[in-house]
Design a protein around this motif. Structure first.
Motif, PDB file in Angstrom:
ATOM      1  N   ILE A 251      36.714  33.186  43.164  1.00  0.00           N
ATOM      2  CA  ILE A 251      36.709  32.985  41.718  1.00  0.00           C
ATOM      3  C   ILE A 251      37.443  34.098  40.969  1.00  0.00           C
ATOM      4  CG2 ILE A 251      35.179  32.889  39.694  1.00  0.00           C
ATOM      5  CD1 ILE A 251      33.146  31.460  41.417  1.00  0.00           C
ATOM      6  N   SER A 252      37.360  35.307  41.481  1.00  0.00           N
ATOM      7  CA  SER A 252      37.916  36.477  40.770  1.00  0.00           C
ATOM      8  C   SER A 252      39.366  36.310  40.337  1.00  0.00           C
ATOM      9  CB  SER A 252      37.783  37.725  41.643  1.00  0.00           C
ATOM     10  OG  SER A 252      36.431  38.044  41.865  1.00  0.00           O
ATOM     11  N   PRO A 253      40.280  35.888  41.233  1.00  0.00           N
ATOM     12  CA  PRO A 253      41.673  35.768  40.804  1.00  0.00           C
ATOM     13  C   PRO A 253      41.899  34.695  39.747  1.00  0.00           C
ATOM     14  CG  PRO A 253      41.389  34.936  43.038  1.00  0.00           C
ATOM     15  CD  PRO A 253      40.127  35.627  42.671  1.00  0.00           C
ATOM     16  N   LEU A 254      41.033  33.685  39.714  1.00  0.00           N
ATOM     17  CA  LEU A 254      41.165  32.650  38.688  1.00  0.00           C
ATOM     18  C   LEU A 254      40.904  33.238  37.303  1.00  0.00           C
ATOM     19  CD1 LEU A 254      39.265  29.715  40.465  1.00  0.00           C
ATOM     20  CD2 LEU A 254      41.682  30.325  40.613  1.00  0.00           C
ATOM     21  N   ILE A 255      39.833  34.034  37.214  1.00  0.00           N
ATOM     22  CA  ILE A 255      39.503  34.670  35.934  1.00  0.00           C
ATOM     23  C   ILE A 255      40.583  35.677  35.552  1.00  0.00           C
ATOM     24  CG2 ILE A 255      37.818  36.155  34.771  1.00  0.00           C
ATOM     25  CD1 ILE A 255      35.661  34.819  36.431  1.00  0.00           C
ATOM     26  N   TYR A 256      41.094  36.394  36.533  1.00  0.00           N
ATOM     27  CA  TYR A 256      42.168  37.373  36.286  1.00  0.00           C
ATOM     28  C   TYR A 256      43.394  36.698  35.674  1.00  0.00           C
ATOM     29  CZ  TYR A 256      45.972  40.629  37.433  1.00  0.00           C
ATOM     30  OH  TYR A 256      47.069  41.447  37.384  1.00  0.00           O
ATOM     31  N   ASN A 257      43.825  35.599  36.266  1.00  0.00           N
ATOM     32  CA  ASN A 257      45.001  34.901  35.747  1.00  0.00           C
ATOM     33  C   ASN A 257      44.751  34.287  34.380  1.00  0.00           C
ATOM     34  OD1 ASN A 257      47.263  35.104  37.625  1.00  0.00           O
ATOM     35  ND2 ASN A 257      45.935  34.086  39.094  1.00  0.00           N
TER      36      ASN A 257
ATOM     37  N   PHE B 148      50.755  40.156  27.369  1.00  0.00           N
ATOM     38  CA  PHE B 148      50.428  39.807  28.757  1.00  0.00           C
ATOM     39  C   PHE B 148      49.904  41.018  29.519  1.00  0.00           C
ATOM     40  CE2 PHE B 148      53.365  36.385  27.619  1.00  0.00           C
ATOM     41  CZ  PHE B 148      52.691  35.278  28.119  1.00  0.00           C
ATOM     42  N   SER B 149      50.425  42.196  29.236  1.00  0.00           N
ATOM     43  CA  SER B 149      49.932  43.396  29.918  1.00  0.00           C
ATOM     44  C   SER B 149      48.504  43.727  29.486  1.00  0.00           C
ATOM     45  CB  SER B 149      50.865  44.579  29.659  1.00  0.00           C
ATOM     46  OG  SER B 149      50.989  44.853  28.280  1.00  0.00           O
ATOM     47  N   VAL B 150      48.186  43.474  28.223  1.00  0.00           N
ATOM     48  CA  VAL B 150      46.794  43.633  27.770  1.00  0.00           C
ATOM     49  C   VAL B 150      45.903  42.640  28.505  1.00  0.00           C
ATOM     50  CG1 VAL B 150      45.226  43.472  25.802  1.00  0.00           C
ATOM     51  CG2 VAL B 150      47.487  44.507  25.508  1.00  0.00           C
ATOM     52  N   GLY B 151      46.402  41.418  28.685  1.00  0.00           N
ATOM     53  CA  GLY B 151      45.654  40.412  29.430  1.00  0.00           C
ATOM     54  C   GLY B 151      45.403  40.827  30.864  1.00  0.00           C
ATOM     55  N   VAL B 152      46.337  41.559  31.466  1.00  0.00           N
ATOM     56  CA  VAL B 152      46.156  42.067  32.828  1.00  0.00           C
ATOM     57  C   VAL B 152      44.936  42.982  32.890  1.00  0.00           C
ATOM     58  CG1 VAL B 152      47.131  43.596  34.583  1.00  0.00           C
ATOM     59  CG2 VAL B 152      48.576  41.875  33.495  1.00  0.00           C
ATOM     60  N   LEU B 153      44.838  43.891  31.942  1.00  0.00           N
ATOM     61  CA  LEU B 153      43.733  44.848  31.935  1.00  0.00           C
ATOM     62  C   LEU B 153      42.390  44.148  31.725  1.00  0.00           C
ATOM     63  CD1 LEU B 153      42.677  47.727  31.987  1.00  0.00           C
ATOM     64  CD2 LEU B 153      43.254  47.932  29.555  1.00  0.00           C
ATOM     65  N   VAL B 154      42.332  43.265  30.741  1.00  0.00           N
ATOM     66  CA  VAL B 154      41.087  42.546  30.456  1.00  0.00           C
ATOM     67  C   VAL B 154      40.711  41.642  31.623  1.00  0.00           C
ATOM     68  CG1 VAL B 154      39.960  40.904  28.918  1.00  0.00           C
ATOM     69  CG2 VAL B 154      41.455  42.679  27.971  1.00  0.00           C
ATOM     70  N   GLY B 155      41.694  40.922  32.163  1.00  0.00           N
ATOM     71  CA  GLY B 155      41.431  40.014  33.282  1.00  0.00           C
ATOM     72  C   GLY B 155      40.945  40.744  34.512  1.00  0.00           C
ATOM     73  N   ALA B 156      41.477  41.951  34.767  1.00  0.00           N
ATOM     74  CA  ALA B 156      41.058  42.731  35.934  1.00  0.00           C
ATOM     75  C   ALA B 156      39.599  43.168  35.818  1.00  0.00           C
ATOM     76  CB  ALA B 156      41.961  43.951  36.097  1.00  0.00           C
ATOM     77  N   VAL B 157      39.188  43.541  34.617  1.00  0.00           N
ATOM     78  CA  VAL B 157      37.801  43.980  34.404  1.00  0.00           C
ATOM     79  C   VAL B 157      36.832  42.809  34.547  1.00  0.00           C
ATOM     80  CG1 VAL B 157      36.185  44.924  32.713  1.00  0.00           C
ATOM     81  CG2 VAL B 157      38.468  45.940  32.961  1.00  0.00           C
ATOM     82  N   LEU B 158      37.200  41.663  33.987  1.00  0.00           N
ATOM     83  CA  LEU B 158      36.302  40.503  34.014  1.00  0.00           C
ATOM     84  C   LEU B 158      36.279  39.806  35.365  1.00  0.00           C
ATOM     85  CD1 LEU B 158      37.071  38.878  30.526  1.00  0.00           C
ATOM     86  CD2 LEU B 158      35.165  40.364  31.156  1.00  0.00           C
ATOM     87  N   GLY B 159      37.441  39.726  36.042  1.00  0.00           N
ATOM     88  CA  GLY B 159      37.537  38.976  37.292  1.00  0.00           C
ATOM     89  C   GLY B 159      37.315  39.813  38.530  1.00  0.00           C
TER      90      GLY B 159
END
Length: 531
Positions: free
Chosen positions: A177-183, A202-213
């Motif tokens: 599941i983790s990579p799905l939330i990350y993407n 998109f780079s901000v999304g990388v940071l947020v997605g990494a923390v959540l996923g």
């Protein structure tokens, strides 16, 4: 039941569980890659193949370097065997003590490196991307996005450590599941913040997605079992063993990782958009690699490690050989599909908005060359797990470093002679050498590894691939018929070529019943029979 029959049944049981785990991870990676291509398609639609997109992809290089040299991307390789050794002996307290020590000590190092790299990013980027030197705005954009992405590596590291403990306990769904939330985080960040930040969203999304996923999901899954205590203990015997196993992965170089850095380095010397073309075509190839090779490698390592700790070297070699046989077969077929349908796939995925027909045609040309190396990528990634399961990271480090040093001049030469197609060919040639060398060295160093089944799987896969791929290529070509190609014609070509490929493949599976698909075909047959 005799001891021999019991042994065979136990091995089959482990093999089935490993096959199911690989299937779960394959489906997850498939969905994740689909989201990944949606992400790339949105980036291409909004920003095309430009100086901005080249800067975005380049911004991952410094974080990737830090992740690599701190072995953040290899926790499943280094930590699982050590953690599993404690658990297999019933020493759960020792396993969690190791977890706490690694999380605290390596986490502290990661924080220090993140701060230092953030400070010195402006000095590093011009050296990593000499082609950006003439564009001050592009350099500044790369620096800003690099600094945004850097902290995400801490989330990846800690999340990977937690996921490794779950793998040992055969809990795979968090990693699914983790990579799905990350993407999804990257996509939502890029789209929602586009009016204010442009591509930096998109780079901000990388940071947020990494923390959540990658961090959030494993942490939630392990919340009842995890036993963490702050323990900064670099002299701890178990930690020293962890470092000893990890050092080769920190200091050594592997073409699996360095390839992408070399492509970005030499790509920066070409026209604007070159890094984006290389990135998009390579990711389409890596889609097949991830679903086949990466999933098989992730699923196999815990089981291979267990066999090693039980002293079952013969069973370990047999299981690795059978897994390689399946991977070689399936990857051959996948490569044929990518080669036959390269142009329509690229047009349907990327050709829209600011991503021009010229961008799409160059991307499809590079995809064909990358796809020829798909089997090598998949085989090498799984084969090297044989070393890691035996807690041997030094041999693959030395081997990988030698192959990388030998291959690096090839990138320089083929780039100079043939440009971007030469760079793509360097990847395919280098990884093919790497895969063969890994198999040869594992076998010659005394590891039990039957080669005949692997060769048979590859030969059957090649025959299967040609039987499906050649008619699909002709069908796609006949369906196109429009120059320059437009979206409607390419969609028709994808449907026609993909339909022919899928139909022939289905017929062959039913008639031939290839051994390499026995796990999937058998599972489907049993379910249909029950119904």
């Amino acid at each position: 039941m005799s001891d021999e029959s019991l042994k065979d049944e136990q091995q089959k049981s482990v093999g089935r569980r490993m096959g199911i785990a690989a299937l779960i991870l394959s489906v997850s990676i498939l969905l994740s890659r689909v989201l990944g291509f949606l992400r790339e398609a949105i980036i291409a639609h909004l920003h095309g193949a430009s100086a901005a997109t080249d800067a975005y992809y380049a911004a991952f290089t410094v974080p990737d370097l830090m992740n690599y040299f701190l072995a953040g991307g290899t926790l499943s390789i280094t930590f699982i065997p050590l953690f599993s050794a404690h658990m297999s002996k019933g020493d759960e307290a020792g396993g969690w003590r190791l977890f706490s020590t690694v999380a605290t000590t390596m986490g502290a190092m990661l924080i220090v490196f993140t701060v230092l790299l953030t400070i010195f990013t402006p000095e590093l980027i011009p050296h990593l991307f000499p082609g950006f030197s003439g564009n001050a705005e592009q350099l500044a954009l790369t620096v800003r996005m690099t600094r945004i992405v850097l902290p995400a590596q801490l989330a990846f590291y800690l999340g990977g450590l937690i996921s490794a403990t779950l793998f040992v306990r055969e809990t795979f769904w968090p990693s699914a599941i983790s990579p799905l939330i990350y993407n999804l985080g990257i996509i939502l960040g890029g789209v929602a913040l586009a009016p204010w930040l442009g591509i930096e969203g998109f780079s901000v999304g990388v940071l947020v997605g990494a923390v959540l996923g990658p961090l959030g999901v494993p942490l939630w899954a392990a919340r009842k079992d995890i036993q963490f205590k702050f323990r900064f203990a670099p002299r701890d015997p178990d930690f020293r063993k962890f470092v000893w196993v990890t050092i080769p992965l920190m200091l050594g170089v592997s073409l699996v990782t360095v390839d992408e850095w070399l492509l970005r380095y030499f790509g920066s010397m070409h026209n604007e958009g070159a890094i984006s073309w290389l990135n998009n075509s390579r990711k389409l190839m890596m889609f097949g690699f991830a679903v086949i090779g990466q999933a098989a490698g992730q699923a196999a390592l815990p089981y291979l490690t267990r066999l090693y700790h039980q002293g079952k070297a013969i069973e370990l070699g047999d299981m690795l050989s059978n897994s390689l046989r399946r991977v070689a077969f399936v990857s051959m077929v996948a490569a044929a599909g990518l080669v036959a349908l390269a142009q329509p796939i690229v047009f349907v995925v990327f050709r829209r908005g600011a991503y021009s027909a010229t961008d799409a045609q160059m991307t499809s040309t590079l995809l064909v060359i990358f796809a020829l190396g798909l089997t090598a990528w998949a085989v090498q990634t799984l084969a090297v797990r044989g070393f890691y399961a035996c807690e041997d990271t030094w041999t693959p480090m030395v081997l990988g470093s030698i192959v990388t040093v030998v291959s690096a001049p090839l990138y320089w030469f083929l780039n100079g002679q043939y440009g971007l197609p030469g760079l793509a060919a360097s990847t395919t040639i280098g990884m093919s050498v790497n895969a063969v060398a890994t198999l040869v060295v594992f076998r010659t160093r005394g590891g039990h590894l039957p080669v005949a089944p692997i060769a048979k799987g590859a030969i059957r896969g090649l025959a299967f691939a040609l039987a499906c791929g050649v008619p699909a290529w002709f069908a796609a070509g006949f369906a196109t018929g429009i120059e320059p190609p437009d979206m409607a014609s390419q969609l028709l070509a994808l449907v026609a070529g993909g339909g022919v490929f899928g139909l022939i493949a289905a017929i062959l599976v039913v008639v031939v019943r290839p051994e390499e698909l026995e796990v999937v075909v058998g599972k489907i047959a049993r379910r249909l029979k029950r119904r």
